[in-house]
Write an enzyme that holds these catalytic residues in place. Sequence first.
Site, PDB file in Angstrom:
ATOM      1  N   LYS A 101       0.814  -1.219   0.000  1.00 59.74           N
ATOM      2  CA  LYS A 101       0.000   0.000   0.000  1.00 59.74           C
ATOM      3  C   LYS A 101       0.848   1.271   0.000  1.00 59.74           C
ATOM      4  O   LYS A 101       0.430   2.315  -0.492  1.00 59.74           O
ATOM      5  CB  LYS A 101      -0.936   0.002   1.206  1.00 59.74           C
ATOM      6  CG  LYS A 101      -2.069  -0.990   1.054  1.00 59.74           C
ATOM      7  CD  LYS A 101      -3.197  -0.687   2.021  1.00 59.74           C
ATOM      8  CE  LYS A 101      -4.426  -1.507   1.698  1.00 59.74           C
ATOM      9  NZ  LYS A 101      -4.269  -2.929   2.069  1.00 59.74           N
ATOM     10  N   GLU A 123      -9.368   7.358   3.208  1.00 63.28           N
ATOM     11  CA  GLU A 123     -10.282   6.457   3.917  1.00 63.28           C
ATOM     12  C   GLU A 123      -9.474   5.237   4.328  1.00 63.28           C
ATOM     13  O   GLU A 123      -8.433   4.948   3.752  1.00 63.28           O
ATOM     14  CB  GLU A 123     -11.415   6.023   2.987  1.00 63.28           C
ATOM     15  CG  GLU A 123     -11.082   4.838   2.065  1.00 63.28           C
ATOM     16  CD  GLU A 123      -9.999   5.119   1.032  1.00 63.28           C
ATOM     17  OE1 GLU A 123      -9.806   6.311   0.695  1.00 63.28           O
ATOM     18  OE2 GLU A 123      -9.349   4.175   0.567  1.00 63.28           O
ATOM     19  N   SER A 389       1.629  -9.884  -0.650  1.00 63.66           N
ATOM     20  CA  SER A 389       1.313  -8.456  -0.600  1.00 63.66           C
ATOM     21  C   SER A 389       1.687  -7.784   0.722  1.00 63.66           C
ATOM     22  O   SER A 389       1.914  -6.580   0.758  1.00 63.66           O
ATOM     23  CB  SER A 389      -0.174  -8.253  -0.881  1.00 63.66           C
ATOM     24  OG  SER A 389      -0.955  -9.055  -0.015  1.00 63.66           O
TER      25      SER A 389
END
Length: 411
Positions: A101, A123, A389
Amino acid sequence: MQANEDSLAELLAGRYPDACGRFGPFGGRYVPETLMPALERLEAGVRAHLHAADFRAELDRELRDWVGRPTALTHARGLSERWGAEVWLKREDLAHTGAHKINNALGQALLARRLGVSRVIAETGAGQHGVASAAACARVGLSCRVYMGAIDMERQAPNVDRIRRLGADVVPVESGDRTLRAAIDEALRDWVADPEGTYYLLGSVVGPHPYPYLVRELQRVIGDEARQQIEERAGRLPDVIFACVGGGSNAIGLFHAFLGADDVAIFGVEAGGRGLRLGDNAATLATGRPGVLHGCYTMLLHDADGQVQETHSISAGLDYPGVGPEHAFLQMTGRVSYVTASDEDALEALNECCSAEGILPALESAHALAGARSWAREHAGSSLLIGLSGRGDKDMPTLAAHRTRARDAAA
Ligand SMILES: *Cc1c(COP(=O)(O)O)cnc(C)c1O
């Protein structure tokens, strides 16, 4: 069939998203009139900066010195032996803040600064994107406000503390379902109130154009690196690649470098949860139907009346009732197959990765491992590349709660 091959060729030629922000029928911009100027300004900013040499140089330097890229490609010897295959892991768990991310959060924070905006909003659901955004904004020197559903704030208390410690403020969202879906609605509302002074840092390849394109371009570093690394180390491309799909950003990031390589099969793995009935999973592509959510026409989990449904997954990061429009498109063309792994499959794969590799993967990533494992069973001797990930430290409370529940059930 021919039409689908033509669509894929259009994508590979860079003609999607088109001028309307669509990937074939999917994508676009379904937002209130008041938001259109902000999206148009953002699109112009993306066009001006994202591929400009000075922006790329700054982004690449920060990815190297602050995020820690390139991330490793690990030959997974233990899993290879167990599965009778050659298994490679692309280690986004080693990136700063523990997942892919940060690639997106850093890129958008740098873009916000280029656009002259000093106030960033974001968010977050499980809190991971909130942490990445808060960290990136601190690094780049921007103020950051994170909208988070009140229920998620309770479930993910340690991440709320991390976000605040990194200097961002967290705003509880009490409206709607009080989870990620409501947090996105609230962030969009904030943006409408001050579209010129605010930058909305969206966390995945979802939402209105240009976000699915912008976030993909910032995540494709995963696949670009992995392709080069595996060609150097293995001397060839893998037979197949796997990544987990929530909104779809780590998967798109890994897939893009391989879409044109016809001999490489590609699989996205969605959260199969407790089963494939509506409400029991977050398997949007495997079980959903098209509709509009958060400004975008894509595949969704909604009932016959069009009501978007609550989802379930053991992994908070996969728990979203929509999916990026480019995935819906890739499924339509047949280039990428989407399968599911259940909560139990993911837990088993997580444990196996811990003991065989000495790596505690995120529960999200464990879905990719589970999908890969069942494929390897039927394709002995093949070579697999799996997108890992993120790391699983954040999942310790979930794992502990699950063990307690399993013990109680057995007693
Ligand atoms: C958030 C998250 C995901 C899901 O998001 P995508 O946009 O689908 O990549 C997957 N893995 C980890 C570790 C995450 O934190």
